[in-house]
Design a protein around this motif. Structure first.
Motif, mmCIF file in Angstrom:
data_model
loop_
_atom_site.group_PDB
_atom_site.id
_atom_site.type_symbol
_atom_site.label_atom_id
_atom_site.label_comp_id
_atom_site.label_asym_id
_atom_site.label_seq_id
_atom_site.Cartn_x
_atom_site.Cartn_y
_atom_site.Cartn_z
ATOM 1 N N GLY A 160 0.782 -1.235 0.000
ATOM 2 C CA GLY A 160 0.000 0.000 0.000
ATOM 3 C C GLY A 160 0.806 1.272 0.000
ATOM 4 O O GLY A 160 0.243 2.369 -0.028
ATOM 5 N N ALA B 77 1.896 10.323 -2.722
ATOM 6 C CA ALA B 77 0.698 11.118 -2.506
ATOM 7 C C ALA B 77 1.089 12.580 -2.436
ATOM 8 O O ALA B 77 2.245 12.917 -2.144
ATOM 9 C CB ALA B 77 -0.007 10.694 -1.217
ATOM 10 N N SER C 244 -4.160 11.050 1.010
ATOM 11 C CA SER C 244 -4.300 9.888 1.888
ATOM 12 C C SER C 244 -3.637 8.666 1.271
ATOM 13 O O SER C 244 -3.549 8.548 0.044
ATOM 14 C CB SER C 244 -5.789 9.578 2.116
ATOM 15 N N LEU C 245 -3.190 7.786 2.130
ATOM 16 C CA LEU C 245 -2.697 6.472 1.745
ATOM 17 C C LEU C 245 -3.106 5.476 2.811
ATOM 18 O O LEU C 245 -3.248 5.834 3.990
ATOM 19 C CB LEU C 245 -1.175 6.463 1.604
ATOM 20 N N ARG C 246 -3.256 4.230 2.385
ATOM 21 C CA ARG C 246 -3.603 3.162 3.326
ATOM 22 C C ARG C 246 -2.553 2.062 3.211
ATOM 23 O O ARG C 246 -2.381 1.473 2.146
ATOM 24 C CB ARG C 246 -4.986 2.618 3.019
ATOM 25 N N VAL D 115 6.802 5.384 1.447
ATOM 26 C CA VAL D 115 5.744 6.397 1.327
ATOM 27 C C VAL D 115 6.422 7.721 1.002
ATOM 28 O O VAL D 115 7.331 8.150 1.721
ATOM 29 C CB VAL D 115 4.932 6.524 2.631
#
Length: 128
Positions: free
Chosen positions: A8, A12, A17-19, A124
């Motif tokens: 995931g 971004a 948002s990120l999950r 991320v």
């Protein structure tokens, strides 16, 4: 075989948002505190969030409070981290981690020295 596998991560924009998900293969999540650490470039690894299912407790360090939500999918045996209102300073490699013991989650327990199992990490990147 006990294994933590993250998924995931990605890119971004600020405010997005990120999950993240962590598949906890072979783990009885009633016997572990499980959650996330992160390591930004040039910085030490730091705790992000923890959940202890049996104790029904969650913990967030200051950077994620009010923005991140940790949860367990009991069917899939995964631990999820929903990250919202992302900032550039959230850019890091995020590691899933598990600490054996039915102790719950708090600031003193969710430290690197307590971790028994680590995932490989997922990147991320938050940038415009």
């Amino acid at each position: 075989q006990l294994q933590l596998v993250e998924s995931g991560g990605g890119s971004a924009q600020p405010g997005g948002s990120l999950r993240l998900s962590c598949a906890a293969s072979g783990f009885n999540l009633d016997a572990y505190s499980i959650g996330w650490f992160r390591q930004a470039p040039g910085r030490e690894r730091e705790g992000v969030s923890c959940i202890a299912r049996r104790k029904a407790t969650t913990f967030y360090t200051d950077p994620g409070k009010g923005r991140f939500t940790i949860s367990i999918d009991n069917v899939k045996n995964t631990v999820n981290l929903q990250m919202t209102s992302l900032k550039s300073e959230d850019t890091a490699v995020y590691y899933c981690a598990a600490a054996f013991g039915d102790y719950g989650c708090n600031e003193s327990l969710w430290v690197e020295a307590a971790i028994d199992y680590w995932g490989e990490g997922t990147q991320v990147t938050v940038s415009s």
